[in-house]
Structures are given as structure tokens and as C-alpha cells.
Design a protein around this motif. Structure first.
Motif, PDB file in Angstrom:
ATOM      1  N   ARG A 213       0.850  -1.190   0.000  1.00 23.71           N
ATOM      2  CA  ARG A 213       0.000   0.000   0.000  1.00 23.71           C
ATOM      3  C   ARG A 213       0.885   1.238   0.000  1.00 23.71           C
ATOM      4  NH1 ARG A 213      -5.121  -0.856   0.126  1.00 23.71           N
ATOM      5  NH2 ARG A 213      -5.996  -2.818   0.884  1.00 23.71           N
ATOM      6  N   SER A 214       0.298   2.362  -0.311  1.00 20.06           N
ATOM      7  CA  SER A 214       1.071   3.599  -0.365  1.00 20.06           C
ATOM      8  C   SER A 214       1.441   4.044   1.052  1.00 20.06           C
ATOM      9  CB  SER A 214       0.261   4.705  -1.041  1.00 20.06           C
ATOM     10  OG  SER A 214      -0.818   5.114  -0.207  1.00 20.06           O
ATOM     11  N   PRO A 215       2.554   4.760   1.203  1.00 21.40           N
ATOM     12  CA  PRO A 215       2.899   5.304   2.527  1.00 21.40           C
ATOM     13  C   PRO A 215       1.764   6.116   3.138  1.00 21.40           C
ATOM     14  CG  PRO A 215       4.764   5.516   1.042  1.00 21.40           C
ATOM     15  CD  PRO A 215       3.614   5.039   0.213  1.00 21.40           C
ATOM     16  N   ALA A 216       1.064   6.901   2.309  1.00 19.85           N
ATOM     17  CA  ALA A 216      -0.030   7.732   2.826  1.00 19.85           C
ATOM     18  C   ALA A 216      -1.159   6.876   3.380  1.00 19.85           C
ATOM     19  CB  ALA A 216      -0.547   8.653   1.717  1.00 19.85           C
ATOM     20  N   ASP A 217      -1.473   5.772   2.706  1.00 14.68           N
ATOM     21  CA  ASP A 217      -2.534   4.882   3.172  1.00 14.68           C
ATOM     22  C   ASP A 217      -2.148   4.227   4.492  1.00 14.68           C
ATOM     23  OD1 ASP A 217      -4.697   3.229   3.463  1.00 14.68           O
ATOM     24  OD2 ASP A 217      -4.311   1.999   1.695  1.00 14.68           O
ATOM     25  N   TRP A 218      -0.912   3.717   4.557  1.00 10.57           N
ATOM     26  CA  TRP A 218      -0.459   3.109   5.811  1.00 10.57           C
ATOM     27  C   TRP A 218      -0.491   4.125   6.954  1.00 10.57           C
ATOM     28  CZ3 TRP A 218      -0.899  -1.720   6.115  1.00 10.57           C
ATOM     29  CH2 TRP A 218      -0.413  -2.621   5.158  1.00 10.57           C
ATOM     30  N   ALA A 219      -0.018   5.331   6.686  1.00 10.53           N
ATOM     31  CA  ALA A 219       0.005   6.357   7.734  1.00 10.53           C
ATOM     32  C   ALA A 219      -1.406   6.711   8.192  1.00 10.53           C
ATOM     33  CB  ALA A 219       0.726   7.605   7.220  1.00 10.53           C
ATOM     34  N   ARG A 220      -2.341   6.747   7.252  1.00 12.64           N
ATOM     35  CA  ARG A 220      -3.724   7.083   7.602  1.00 12.64           C
ATOM     36  C   ARG A 220      -4.298   6.053   8.576  1.00 12.64           C
ATOM     37  NH1 ARG A 220      -5.587   6.586   2.968  1.00 12.64           N
ATOM     38  NH2 ARG A 220      -4.939   8.659   2.261  1.00 12.64           N
ATOM     39  N   ARG A 221      -3.930   4.797   8.421  1.00 15.41           N
ATOM     40  CA  ARG A 221      -4.444   3.755   9.309  1.00 15.41           C
ATOM     41  C   ARG A 221      -3.955   3.968  10.744  1.00 15.41           C
ATOM     42  NH1 ARG A 221      -5.410  -1.700   5.855  1.00 15.41           N
ATOM     43  NH2 ARG A 221      -5.944  -0.653   3.890  1.00 15.41           N
ATOM     44  N   VAL A 222      -2.726   4.444  10.888  1.00 14.24           N
ATOM     45  CA  VAL A 222      -2.235   4.750  12.236  1.00 14.24           C
ATOM     46  C   VAL A 222      -2.959   5.968  12.799  1.00 14.24           C
ATOM     47  CG1 VAL A 222      -0.226   5.468  13.571  1.00 14.24           C
ATOM     48  CG2 VAL A 222       0.015   3.710  11.816  1.00 14.24           C
ATOM     49  N   ALA A 252       8.680  -5.391   6.261  1.00  8.63           N
ATOM     50  CA  ALA A 252       9.603  -4.378   6.765  1.00  8.63           C
ATOM     51  C   ALA A 252       9.554  -3.127   5.893  1.00  8.63           C
ATOM     52  CB  ALA A 252      11.025  -4.930   6.821  1.00  8.63           C
ATOM     53  N   THR A 253       9.460  -3.322   4.582  1.00 13.79           N
ATOM     54  CA  THR A 253       9.361  -2.186   3.661  1.00 13.79           C
ATOM     55  C   THR A 253       8.079  -1.408   3.901  1.00 13.79           C
ATOM     56  OG1 THR A 253      10.627  -3.386   1.991  1.00 13.79           O
ATOM     57  CG2 THR A 253       9.308  -1.520   1.232  1.00 13.79           C
ATOM     58  N   GLU A 254       6.971  -2.129   4.101  1.00 13.85           N
ATOM     59  CA  GLU A 254       5.691  -1.444   4.332  1.00 13.85           C
ATOM     60  C   GLU A 254       5.674  -0.757   5.695  1.00 13.85           C
ATOM     61  OE1 GLU A 254       3.518  -1.293   1.719  1.00 13.85           O
ATOM     62  OE2 GLU A 254       5.144  -2.386   0.723  1.00 13.85           O
ATOM     63  N   LEU A 255       6.302  -1.360   6.692  1.00  8.03           N
ATOM     64  CA  LEU A 255       6.441  -0.691   7.988  1.00  8.03           C
ATOM     65  C   LEU A 255       7.260   0.590   7.851  1.00  8.03           C
ATOM     66  CD1 LEU A 255       7.047  -3.701  10.382  1.00  8.03           C
ATOM     67  CD2 LEU A 255       5.393  -1.875  10.804  1.00  8.03           C
ATOM     68  N   ARG A 256       8.347   0.501   7.094  1.00  5.80           N
ATOM     69  CA  ARG A 256       9.142   1.703   6.843  1.00  5.80           C
ATOM     70  C   ARG A 256       8.284   2.784   6.200  1.00  5.80           C
ATOM     71  NH1 ARG A 256      12.403   1.562   1.552  1.00  5.80           N
ATOM     72  NH2 ARG A 256      10.201   1.805   0.909  1.00  5.80           N
ATOM     73  N   ASP A 257       7.488   2.403   5.199  1.00  5.15           N
ATOM     74  CA  ASP A 257       6.629   3.376   4.530  1.00  5.15           C
ATOM     75  C   ASP A 257       5.632   3.994   5.514  1.00  5.15           C
ATOM     76  OD1 ASP A 257       7.965   2.686   2.241  1.00  5.15           O
ATOM     77  OD2 ASP A 257       6.270   1.655   1.289  1.00  5.15           O
TER      78      ASP A 257
END
Length: 421
Positions: A213-222, A252-257
Motif C-alpha cells: 500500500r502507499s505510505p499515505a494509506d499506511w500512515a492514515r491507518r495509524v 519491513a518495507t511497508e512498515l518503513r513506509d
């Protein structure tokens, strides 16, 4: 190893019923367990003495709290919460992670949270269940209550609370950082997954092959985990083995994002270096004030587990007395260093900063700037080359500019053109 619970598993007294999954998952679960746990018998290690705490709050997640309190603690000590992996328990994690030894050396209080078969057939934290991975309920609230108890009962510093865990415990670490960013200053996720991956995916899909998923999407979930929160986000370290087939490296890559986006940082590392006896690759993402906000540590040649380095050396810790503890690098030492808790190193300048006082063997490297970057001894920014660790400007990034770099300690480079012993 984060696996779903067995359908119909008993519910602990006082806990709300758990979500039930399809019976066919039993067969999948048995195959995965049989594959991952197969191997030689582990070496036994001496047991660490833990103290059980029976009354730390309403405990809606039906977890068990243990404390390791060093004989000597400073006033208002820091706290590290440790979350074990599937098939493990608090005692196994204490005996093999190396954390108690570091707590003795560095003067911090250790809180071990434990789940059991009443919650999950494989003793996994339920990082994938909405009833447990949301603020104010379930297992997440139970862990938060353990922190509150540690602060009040032991006089710990509420501003220096950290969390780390392996696999399901690593995924639960991400849960705690997302749901309680006002509680945790930093966290270290070992072989874990990005927060709320299972919002629209199965746990197995999140684990392998992983979800992009995009970094923005992952961040939005947090952000959605605590919408009213406006404070700073916890600093986050991410550890994984490059041969992990249980929770694949994509996580790990998605966590980084996810966490670089939360901090408003690029997904390109500010600097990269090699650390430890196995040349673990460490990518660091620096905030505007120079603090390491996010760190990704790729351990070469290992699969799914906590990296440890048994022995009595200053940079060694842990044991291989149980499955999922893999002989490579003392990750707990580097995690304590990332948390800013390492008091054994007089050269350590502070949380998340470069660590020039770290012990190591000096070495010299003479090469072009291009070759230094390719070897991981330098990084590139704006067309210029910078020494990993010291950050010294080495000039243009090309094959024509040549420098000698001195490596001391391991992974920390300085210019040594005038001579290198």
C-alpha cells in the motif's frame, strides 16, 4: 509467528469472546507450525527470575504481567515492555532475548506481557483482531494498563516508556505505537507487520506474500487509531531477517513506509551503514533535528526470529535456548541503543544519534566515492557523498574523487586521507 486462533478456543475468565474463524484454518495452522518448528533441539539457558503482577487493572485482554526489576535502578527509571512471539511465553522471551542483562547494565525496568492458549491456540497476541488492536479495549488496553502500573508502583518515568516484540509480539508492538502514541516514546518491531494490515486482508496474506500500500494509506491507518492525537509520533526501529518466509521482508518495507510517512520523511534513507559481526544493514531516516526517527535493520542470512549473539562480550547478548532466537547480532543491544538507554557506552551521544563510542575494530578503505557508496561506507545527497556515521562531506559522487575512510567502530566512517593506521 502470528497465526489466528483455533475456532472454539476457550475464553479466559473476564475476557470477551474472541472472533471465530473457519475450521479449515486448523489444517493450515498445523502445516505451518509443523514446518516452522521442525529442527534441532534448542540449547537450554539459565532461567531469569520474573515477578508476576496479579492486579494491574481491569485487564480486558486477559493477559499476564511479569516484571524484571534489576537490583539497582535509577530514580524514575525508563520502562521497556517486551512482547513474545507465538508458541513462546514471557519466561522464554526473558531467558533468550538478552533484555534482562541489558536492564541490569543500563538501569531500566522490564515489563513482560504474556498471552496464552485461552486467548489464542498458539499463544499469539491477537494483533489481527479488531477487539484487541484498537485503543481502549482488549489486549492493547491490557498492555497500556501494565505501563500505568509500572509507573505508579515502581516510580518509572512516563516519558521514557518503550516497547518491543517478536513476530506476533512485533505486530502487537506496532499496535501499541499506533493506538497509544501518547504513551510510548519509541518502539522496535522485530519480524512484525504494519499496523491494521488486516483491516481488509487475512492475517496469512499480510504475513506472506505481504500487502503493498502507499505510505499515505499506511500512515492514515495509524492516524485513525487515535484521531484526536496531535503530538509527536514514536520513533520506530524495524528489524527483520532477509530470508524470512513466515513474515516476509516486504512487511519491513511497508512498515518503513508507514512510519516514515507519519514522520513526514522520505522513504529514501538519510544514511546507511553496516553494524555488528554479521554486517547487518542499517538504514536511518533522520528528522529535521538530526534525531533518527525511523530505522530499518536488515539482518543477513537469517529467517524468522529474534537476532541474538550469545556470549559475554560487550556487544553480545541473548541465547538460542528456544525456537526463533537466531545466532547473528545482539539486536536487543542495538534496540536499547536506539531507545537511548545504553549507559555502557561513554561515547553514546543520545537517543537515535550516531554512536561513535561503540566498540569495534578499526579498518581503512581507499576507493572512489562511487565505490564507497556501493560498499555502504557512504551515502549520497544532492550529488555529494557523505561518510556513513560521521556524515563528513567527501565531495562529488563520482568515480574520479578518491578518499580513504577509517572505520572505527564497526559501521562508523571518518575521513583519513592524511594517513590511516
Amino acid at each position: 509467528m502470528p497465526l489466528p486462533p483455533r475456532p472454539g478456543a476457550p475464553v479466559a475468565p473476564g475476557a470477551r469472546p474472541r472472533a471465530r474463524l473457519l475450521p479449515r484454518l486448523l489444517a493450515v495452522l498445523a502445516v505451518v507450525l509443523g514446518t516452522v518448528l521442525a529442527g534441532p533441539a534448542p540449547r537450554a539457558d539459565a532461567a531469569v527470575t520474573l515477578t508476576r503482577v496479579n492486579d494491574f487493572g481491569s485487564n480486558p485482554g486477559a493477559l499476564t504481567m511479569y516484571v524484571y526489576r534489576p537490583a539497582t535502578l535509577p530514580v524514575r527509571p525508563p520502562v521497556v515492555v517486551a512482547l513474545h512471539g507465538c508458541t513462546q511465553n514471557a519466561q522464554v522471551y526473558a531467558d533468550n532475548s538478552g533484555l534482562p542483562r541489558l536492564a541490569d547494565q543500563d538501569g531500566f525496568l522490564l515489563v513482560f506481557a504474556e498471552t496464552g492458549t485461552a486467548n489464542n491456540a498458539n499463544k499469539c497476541f491477537n494483533w489481527f483482531q479488531s477487539g484487541d488492536n484498537r485503543r481502549g479495549q482488549g489486549e492493547a488496553l491490557s498492555v497500556r494498563q501494565m505501563v500505568s502500573h509500572a509507573v505508579t508502583a515502581y516510580g518509572a518515568d512516563p516519558g521514557r516508556v518503550h516497547v518491543t516484540g517478536l513476530s506476533a509480539g512485533g505486530a502487537m508492538t506496532a499496535v501499541m505505537l499506533a493506538t497509544y502514541p501518547d504513551v510510548f516514546a519509541a518502539g522496535a518491531i522485530v519480524a512484525g507487520l504494519p499496523y491494521d494490515c488486516t483491516k481488509d486482508n487475512s492475517p496469512y496474506t499480510c504475513m506472506n506474500p505481504g500487502v503493498d500500500r502507499s505510505p499515505a494509506d499506511w500512515a492514515r491507518r495509524v492516524r485513525d487509531a487515535h484521531p484526536s492525537y496531535t503530538g509527536p509520533w514514536p520513533r520506530t526501529a524495524i528489524w527483520y531477517g532477509d530470508r524470512d518466509t513466515t513474515v516476509v521482508p516486504r512487511n519491513a518495507t511497508e512498515l518503513r513506509d508507514q512510519w516514515t510517512a507519519l514522520h513526514g520523511l522520505s522513504q529514501t534513507p538519510t544514511r546507511t551503514r553496516a553494524i555488528g559481526p554479521d554486517a547487518t544493514r542499517q538504514d536511518q531516516y533522520l528528522a529535521a533535528d538530526g534525531t533518527v526517527a525511523v530505522e530499518v535493520d536488515q539482518v543477513p542470512g537469517i529467517g524468522h526470529g529474534t537476532p541474538v549473539d550469545p556470549g559475554t562480550g560487550g556487544e553480545q547478548c541473548g541465547g538460542t535456548g528456544a525456537p526463533y532466537f537466531l545466532d547473528s547480532i545482539c539486536s536487543s543491544r542495538w534496540i536499547a541503543r536506539f531507545f537511548g538507554l545504553d549507559t555502557t557506552d561513554p561515547g553514546d551521544p543520545g537517543p537515535g544519534d550516531p554512536d561513535p563510542g561503540d566498540p569495534g575494530t578499526a579498518a581503512c578503505w581507499t576507493a572512489s566515492n562511487y565505490a564507497h557508496v556501493q560498499a555502504g561506507r557512504a551515502t549520497v545527497g544532492g550529488g555529494y557523498t557523505y561518510a556513513v556515521g560521521s556524515g563528513q562531506n567527501m565531495g562529488l559522487y563520482n568515480t574520479f574523487v578518491t578518499h580513504t575512510l577509517k572505520e572505527s567502530p564497526t559501521g562508523y566512517y571518518t575521513l583519513a586521507d592524511s594517513g590511516c593506521p
